[in-house]
Design a protein around this motif. Structure first.
Motif, PDB file in Angstrom:
ATOM      1  N   LEU A   1       0.827  -1.211   0.000  1.00  0.00           N
ATOM      2  CA  LEU A   1       0.000   0.000   0.000  1.00  0.00           C
ATOM      3  C   LEU A   1       0.859   1.257   0.000  1.00  0.00           C
ATOM      4  O   LEU A   1       0.524   2.259  -0.645  1.00  0.00           O
ATOM      5  CB  LEU A   1      -0.921  -0.004   1.225  1.00  0.00           C
ATOM      6  N   GLN A   2       1.973   1.200   0.697  1.00  0.00           N
ATOM      7  CA  GLN A   2       2.853   2.362   0.746  1.00  0.00           C
ATOM      8  C   GLN A   2       3.405   2.678  -0.636  1.00  0.00           C
ATOM      9  O   GLN A   2       3.485   3.851  -1.034  1.00  0.00           O
ATOM     10  CB  GLN A   2       4.005   2.087   1.732  1.00  0.00           C
ATOM     11  N   TYR A   3       3.759   1.608  -1.399  1.00  0.00           N
ATOM     12  CA  TYR A   3       4.294   1.819  -2.756  1.00  0.00           C
ATOM     13  C   TYR A   3       3.239   2.435  -3.662  1.00  0.00           C
ATOM     14  O   TYR A   3       3.500   3.399  -4.395  1.00  0.00           O
ATOM     15  CB  TYR A   3       4.781   0.479  -3.327  1.00  0.00           C
ATOM     16  N   LEU A   4       2.020   1.909  -3.610  1.00  0.00           N
ATOM     17  CA  LEU A   4       0.964   2.439  -4.470  1.00  0.00           C
ATOM     18  C   LEU A   4       0.592   3.870  -4.085  1.00  0.00           C
ATOM     19  O   LEU A   4       0.229   4.679  -4.939  1.00  0.00           O
ATOM     20  CB  LEU A   4      -0.271   1.526  -4.396  1.00  0.00           C
ATOM     21  N   THR A   5       0.695   4.185  -2.774  1.00  0.00           N
ATOM     22  CA  THR A   5       0.370   5.539  -2.319  1.00  0.00           C
ATOM     23  C   THR A   5       1.455   6.531  -2.712  1.00  0.00           C
ATOM     24  O   THR A   5       1.169   7.648  -3.175  1.00  0.00           O
ATOM     25  CB  THR A   5       0.173   5.544  -0.795  1.00  0.00           C
ATOM     26  N   ASP A   6       2.715   6.098  -2.570  1.00  0.00           N
ATOM     27  CA  ASP A   6       3.827   7.004  -2.869  1.00  0.00           C
ATOM     28  C   ASP A   6       4.020   7.191  -4.371  1.00  0.00           C
ATOM     29  O   ASP A   6       4.518   8.241  -4.803  1.00  0.00           O
ATOM     30  CB  ASP A   6       5.116   6.461  -2.243  1.00  0.00           C
ATOM     31  N   LYS A   7       3.657   6.207  -5.156  1.00  0.00           N
ATOM     32  CA  LYS A   7       3.895   6.267  -6.604  1.00  0.00           C
ATOM     33  C   LYS A   7       2.589   6.026  -7.342  1.00  0.00           C
ATOM     34  O   LYS A   7       2.358   4.957  -7.929  1.00  0.00           O
ATOM     35  CB  LYS A   7       4.949   5.243  -7.022  1.00  0.00           C
ATOM     36  N   PRO A   8       1.721   6.997  -7.343  1.00  0.00           N
ATOM     37  CA  PRO A   8       0.408   6.817  -7.994  1.00  0.00           C
ATOM     38  C   PRO A   8       0.485   6.736  -9.513  1.00  0.00           C
ATOM     39  O   PRO A   8      -0.489   6.319 -10.147  1.00  0.00           O
ATOM     40  CB  PRO A   8      -0.376   8.047  -7.535  1.00  0.00           C
ATOM     41  N   ASN A   9       1.619   7.164 -10.101  1.00  0.00           N
ATOM     42  CA  ASN A   9       1.759   7.104 -11.560  1.00  0.00           C
ATOM     43  C   ASN A   9       2.647   5.949 -12.016  1.00  0.00           C
ATOM     44  O   ASN A   9       3.082   5.919 -13.166  1.00  0.00           O
ATOM     45  CB  ASN A   9       2.339   8.416 -12.075  1.00  0.00           C
ATOM     46  N   SER A  10       2.925   5.024 -11.137  1.00  0.00           N
ATOM     47  CA  SER A  10       3.753   3.873 -11.502  1.00  0.00           C
ATOM     48  C   SER A  10       2.977   2.927 -12.415  1.00  0.00           C
ATOM     49  O   SER A  10       1.752   3.032 -12.567  1.00  0.00           O
ATOM     50  CB  SER A  10       4.205   3.141 -10.238  1.00  0.00           C
ATOM     51  N   ALA A  11       3.735   2.015 -13.032  1.00  0.00           N
ATOM     52  CA  ALA A  11       3.098   1.042 -13.932  1.00  0.00           C
ATOM     53  C   ALA A  11       2.088   0.191 -13.192  1.00  0.00           C
ATOM     54  O   ALA A  11       1.008  -0.136 -13.710  1.00  0.00           O
ATOM     55  CB  ALA A  11       4.169   0.153 -14.576  1.00  0.00           C
ATOM     56  N   ALA A  12       2.406  -0.205 -11.938  1.00  0.00           N
ATOM     57  CA  ALA A  12       1.475  -1.032 -11.169  1.00  0.00           C
ATOM     58  C   ALA A  12       0.199  -0.264 -10.862  1.00  0.00           C
ATOM     59  O   ALA A  12      -0.921  -0.795 -10.977  1.00  0.00           O
ATOM     60  CB  ALA A  12       2.148  -1.500  -9.884  1.00  0.00           C
TER      61      ALA A  12
ATOM     62  N   LEU B   1      -7.228  -2.853  -5.647  1.00  0.00           N
ATOM     63  CA  LEU B   1      -8.494  -2.418  -6.236  1.00  0.00           C
ATOM     64  C   LEU B   1      -9.313  -1.624  -5.222  1.00  0.00           C
ATOM     65  O   LEU B   1      -9.964  -0.619  -5.574  1.00  0.00           O
ATOM     66  CB  LEU B   1      -9.278  -3.635  -6.731  1.00  0.00           C
ATOM     67  N   ALA B   2      -9.302  -2.054  -3.939  1.00  0.00           N
ATOM     68  CA  ALA B   2     -10.041  -1.319  -2.906  1.00  0.00           C
ATOM     69  C   ALA B   2      -9.486   0.088  -2.755  1.00  0.00           C
ATOM     70  O   ALA B   2     -10.247   1.073  -2.632  1.00  0.00           O
ATOM     71  CB  ALA B   2      -9.956  -2.084  -1.582  1.00  0.00           C
ATOM     72  N   GLN B   3      -8.171   0.233  -2.754  1.00  0.00           N
ATOM     73  CA  GLN B   3      -7.571   1.564  -2.652  1.00  0.00           C
ATOM     74  C   GLN B   3      -7.952   2.423  -3.850  1.00  0.00           C
ATOM     75  O   GLN B   3      -8.241   3.617  -3.712  1.00  0.00           O
ATOM     76  CB  GLN B   3      -6.058   1.433  -2.536  1.00  0.00           C
TER      77      GLN B   3
ATOM     78  N   PHE C   1      -1.825  -5.468   7.123  1.00  0.00           N
ATOM     79  CA  PHE C   1      -2.337  -4.409   7.994  1.00  0.00           C
ATOM     80  C   PHE C   1      -1.990  -4.715   9.451  1.00  0.00           C
ATOM     81  O   PHE C   1      -1.998  -5.881   9.873  1.00  0.00           O
ATOM     82  CB  PHE C   1      -3.860  -4.274   7.843  1.00  0.00           C
ATOM     83  N   ASP C   2      -1.728  -3.681  10.180  1.00  0.00           N
ATOM     84  CA  ASP C   2      -1.411  -3.809  11.610  1.00  0.00           C
ATOM     85  C   ASP C   2      -2.693  -3.560  12.412  1.00  0.00           C
ATOM     86  O   ASP C   2      -2.928  -2.471  12.937  1.00  0.00           O
ATOM     87  CB  ASP C   2      -0.311  -2.817  11.994  1.00  0.00           C
ATOM     88  N   ILE C   3      -3.529  -4.566  12.482  1.00  0.00           N
ATOM     89  CA  ILE C   3      -4.823  -4.468  13.158  1.00  0.00           C
ATOM     90  C   ILE C   3      -4.874  -5.539  14.248  1.00  0.00           C
ATOM     91  O   ILE C   3      -4.691  -6.734  13.946  1.00  0.00           O
ATOM     92  CB  ILE C   3      -5.992  -4.640  12.171  1.00  0.00           C
ATOM     93  N   HIS C   4      -5.134  -5.136  15.466  1.00  0.00           N
ATOM     94  CA  HIS C   4      -5.170  -6.082  16.582  1.00  0.00           C
ATOM     95  C   HIS C   4      -6.423  -5.831  17.419  1.00  0.00           C
ATOM     96  O   HIS C   4      -6.961  -4.714  17.467  1.00  0.00           O
ATOM     97  CB  HIS C   4      -3.928  -5.923  17.470  1.00  0.00           C
ATOM     98  N   ASP C   5      -6.845  -6.883  18.048  1.00  0.00           N
ATOM     99  CA  ASP C   5      -7.943  -6.816  19.018  1.00  0.00           C
ATOM    100  C   ASP C   5      -9.215  -6.226  18.411  1.00  0.00           C
ATOM    101  O   ASP C   5      -9.906  -5.393  19.013  1.00  0.00           O
ATOM    102  CB  ASP C   5      -7.536  -5.984  20.250  1.00  0.00           C
ATOM    103  N   LYS C   6      -9.499  -6.643  17.192  1.00  0.00           N
ATOM    104  CA  LYS C   6     -10.738  -6.225  16.540  1.00  0.00           C
ATOM    105  C   LYS C   6     -11.546  -7.474  16.184  1.00  0.00           C
ATOM    106  O   LYS C   6     -10.997  -8.464  15.687  1.00  0.00           O
ATOM    107  CB  LYS C   6     -10.446  -5.430  15.269  1.00  0.00           C
TER     108      LYS C   6
ATOM    109  N   ASP D   1      -5.941   4.443   6.851  1.00  0.00           N
ATOM    110  CA  ASP D   1      -5.644   5.731   6.228  1.00  0.00           C
ATOM    111  C   ASP D   1      -5.008   5.565   4.847  1.00  0.00           C
ATOM    112  O   ASP D   1      -5.327   6.324   3.920  1.00  0.00           O
ATOM    113  CB  ASP D   1      -4.711   6.536   7.137  1.00  0.00           C
ATOM    114  N   GLN D   2      -4.087   4.648   4.723  1.00  0.00           N
ATOM    115  CA  GLN D   2      -3.458   4.450   3.408  1.00  0.00           C
ATOM    116  C   GLN D   2      -4.459   3.883   2.408  1.00  0.00           C
ATOM    117  O   GLN D   2      -4.484   4.262   1.239  1.00  0.00           O
ATOM    118  CB  GLN D   2      -2.262   3.504   3.541  1.00  0.00           C
TER     119      GLN D   2
END
Length: 702
Positions: free
Chosen positions: A476-487, A528-530, A555-560, A581-582
């Protein structure tokens, strides 16, 4: 069901097309492997050049021609012995084999002393102990029936035969003798010697045959003379001991026999009629005088019967007396006819015996006459042939003549360097092309979208490259930081294709699945969700794989609580979802359950749960387990609007993909589109598919 039938129809059509060779695809495969083909051709060219310019020994070719003196075959004249060959193809082929014969080649070997020539005698060549020939010589034992000299001579003859070529010039009686050796003078000398030996051999063979023929004909003439005398003596003896008539007389006897048989047939009919008349006259009890008179056909009896009817005295006695006379006369006529029949039958038997005897004697006489005549003809033929053969002795001539002698060649005929280089280049290119095609045919995975579409019949709606992230948490960090990348652009293309597939009713519940684990379906779901959330839509990402539960790696999700707690009522949907958030979307994790997952997804509670999600969110993406692993995806797919099927690039086999799609079709599910994921751009270029994906790389920027 209609969609699935259409899909099956498409697959059948594709399978029919697979039976035909796609020339464009074949050329495309060769073009992609052009570098390997060029390397193979270059290597072959180097090998061919080394052989042609360094390794190969120069060979000199020289040819002599011999003309066959052709003539038409004749049988009983002197010329047939002087020139004993015809001009038919069988005679020409025979002479070609004579020129190739080991006997004639042996004479050439001895005449030119080729056993002392190292080119022909391998024993005279320097040999290394470690060579193949040297090793074989260590284990070679002498054959008790063949001397070493004879073995060497046979080997030299074999070597000479391999260097000599005999051919017949088309539509002619000319033979061409071609010799290939390492020495130009030697080639010409061997060709001329072989032609001369061939001509001399013809004369020698003809002289020998003439001598044998004269001796044999003399013996045959003596034997035939005795046979003729015996046949004539036997004919005279038989003629004098028989009273045989002529063939014309035998024909007259046969004619007489036919007349007797016709007469016998007539008598047989007359006797039968007379017997009937006698029986009619004898059986008259109870008949009136008029009826008796009618049976005899006698006018006197008819008159007496009339007198009896009028009552004339004495008429009845006179009638009986006259009737008895008529009966006696009929019986006597019957006896006469039988006597004639017996006489004719006796004559037929005697005549048959006479004809049979004379026929056998006539046959024997004719046989003896034919034998005497045949013996006479054979005797005269052999006697004439003996005289002709005796006259021709000493005047034999060869059936062939030297047409042109071999000349010493100035330049070697081999190796033909341009041809070797050209063939090496072509052969290398063919080997390289074959290797490329074999590699392509052995490939059992998917590297381009076209191949995936041809194999499955479904449309590829997305081609996602490998995301350069070592950890899943960084995707997710890669897709967020590079929105114009090939991926990122590939994910946008996937989103566009999915939403525009049905403009009137775009899908809201979307299921993501694959054939086997590790194909990148979860990454596709998150990406796709992002992307959908970037449109300002409310998106929920559901972890439908409650067995592996891989969301924890992203994802870092605990106790949910998870969606199982929502289904059971232990937690509300608002408490269970987590906003990232991402991702800019809600996430609903899965939970471990003691209940079988497939049974859980098949429940009405789960169906009602999906309806709630449909009302609460614009888009719901459910990441399900692989189709071939568990049946969860086939159950969840009954409730969704679209199914995305992910295939890992150059990894998932054809069979796995087809089996996965068939498992969905078996429950009336149609895949909305295929996604070719984790595409390695370097691998595409390495396989020669750079133009299929890499050509668009320059448009993207990081």
């Amino acid at each position: 069901m209609a969609d699935i039938s259409q899909t099956n129809s498409s697959r059948n059509m594709l399978s029919r097309d697979a039976d035909e060779i796609d020339l464009g695809q074949l050329l495309g495969t060769l073009w992609r492997g052009k570098h390997w083909i060029a390397i193979a051709a270059a290597v072959a060219l180097l090998i061919g050049g080394y052989y042609a310019f360094v390794k190969a020994v120069p060979i000199y070719t020289s040819s002599a021609t011999v003309a066959l003196e052709s003539r038409q075959d004749q049988v009983m004249d002197i010329e047939s012995v002087v020139s004993g060959l015809g001009g038919d193809q069988s005679s020409i082929n025979t002479e070609v084999e004579v020129l190739r014969s080991r006997g004639l080649l042996e004479k050439v070997v001895k005449a030119l002393d080729l056993t002392n020539d190292p080119e022909f005698n391998a024993e005279l060549r320097p040999r290394s102990t470690f060579s193949i020939g040297g090793l074989l010589s260590l284990f070679r034992s002498d054959d008790g029936e063949e001397t070493p000299e004879r073995r060497v001579l046979d080997a030299v003859i074999d070597e000479l035969a391999s260097k000599v070529a005999i051919s017949n010039i088309r539509n002619s009686y000319v033979f061409k003798i071609t010799v290939n050796t390492e020495n130009p003078e030697k080639s010409a000398r061997i060709a001329n010697t072989l032609a001369e030996m061939y001509i001399q051999d013809q004369i020698a063979v003809k002289f020998e045959k003439t001598a044998h023929a004269t001796e044999w004909l003399s013996d045959q003439v003596s034997t035939l003379r005795i046979d003729l005398e015996n046949a004539e003596t036997e004919l005279k003896s038989f003629s004098s001991s028989t009273d045989l008539i002529s063939a014309e007389g035998l024909f007259a006897l046969n004619r007489q026999l036919k007349d007797l048989r016709d007469r016998k047939s007539n008598l047989t009919e007359a006797i039968a009629a007379q017997k009937a008349e006698v029986v009619s006259l004898e059986t008259v009890d109870g008949l009136s005088p008029e009826e008796k008179a009618q049976r005899t056909d006698d006018s006197t009896l008819s008159r007496l019967a009339e007198d009896i009817r009028r009552g004339v005295e004495g008429a009845e006695d006179a009638f009986e007396t006259q009737y008895a006379i008529a009966l006696t006369r009929a019986q006597q006529e019957l006896l006469r006819l039988q006597a004639q029949f017996d006489a004719v039958d006796t004559s037929i038997v005697e005549l048959n015996q006479r004809i049979e005897t004379q026929s056998s004697e006539l046959v024997r006489l004719q046989q003896l006459e034919r034998e005497a005549q045949a013996n006479g003809l054979i005797y005269e033929a052999f006697l004439g042939r003996l005289k002709e053969t005796s006259v021709q002795q000493g005047i034999q001539q060869a059936d062939s003549r030297m047409l042109s002698q071999a000349v010493v060649p100035l330049n070697p005929s081999a190796p033909r360097k341009p041809l070797i280089l050209a063939l090496s280049l072509i052969l290398g290119a063919m080997v390289g092309a074959a290797a490329v095609l074999v590699r392509e045919m052995s490939q059992n995975t998917y590297r381009v979208a076209e191949a995936l579409e041809r194999s499955t019949g479904y449309t590829v709606i997305g081609q996602i490259p490998t995301i350069p992230s070592r950890k899943r948490a960084n995707v997710l960090q890669y897709l967020t930081d590079k929105p114009n990348s090939a991926a990122a652009e590939a994910v946008r293309n996937l989103r566009t294709s999915l939403l525009l597939a049905n403009i009137d009713t775009p899908p809201r519940l979307i299921m993501s699945t694959s054939s086997v684990p590790g194909e990148g379906k979860t990454t596709q779901s998150i990406s796709l969700a992002q992307n959908l959330s970037g449109l300002g839509k409310k998106v929920l990402l559901v972890e439908g794989d409650i067995r592996r539960r891989v969301f924890s790696e992203y994802f870092d999700i605990h106790d949910k609580p998870g969606f199982l707690s929502v289904l059971s009522g232990e937690a509300s949907l608002a408490d269970a979802v987590t906003f990232n958030d991402q991702l800019q979307a809600d996430i609903l994790l899965g939970e471990t359950s003691k209940v079988n997952a497939a049974d859980l997804f098949s429940s009405d509670t789960f169906a009602q749960f999906l309806k709630v999600l449909r009302e609460a969110y614009d888009y719901v993406i459910i990441d399900t387990p692989p189709v071939l692993a568990v049946p969860d995806a086939r159950v969840i797919g009954q409730q969704v609007d679209a199914i995305i099927y992910t295939v890992k690039w150059d990894s998932t086999t054809h069979r796995q993909v087809n089996d996965g799609l068939k498992s969905l079709e078996s429950v009336n599910l149609k895949v909305s589109g295929l996604v070719l994921g984790q595409i390695d751009q370097r691998g595409m270029k390495r396989y020669g598919y750079g133009d299929s994906y890499g050509a668009y790389q320059s448009y993207y920027s990081d």
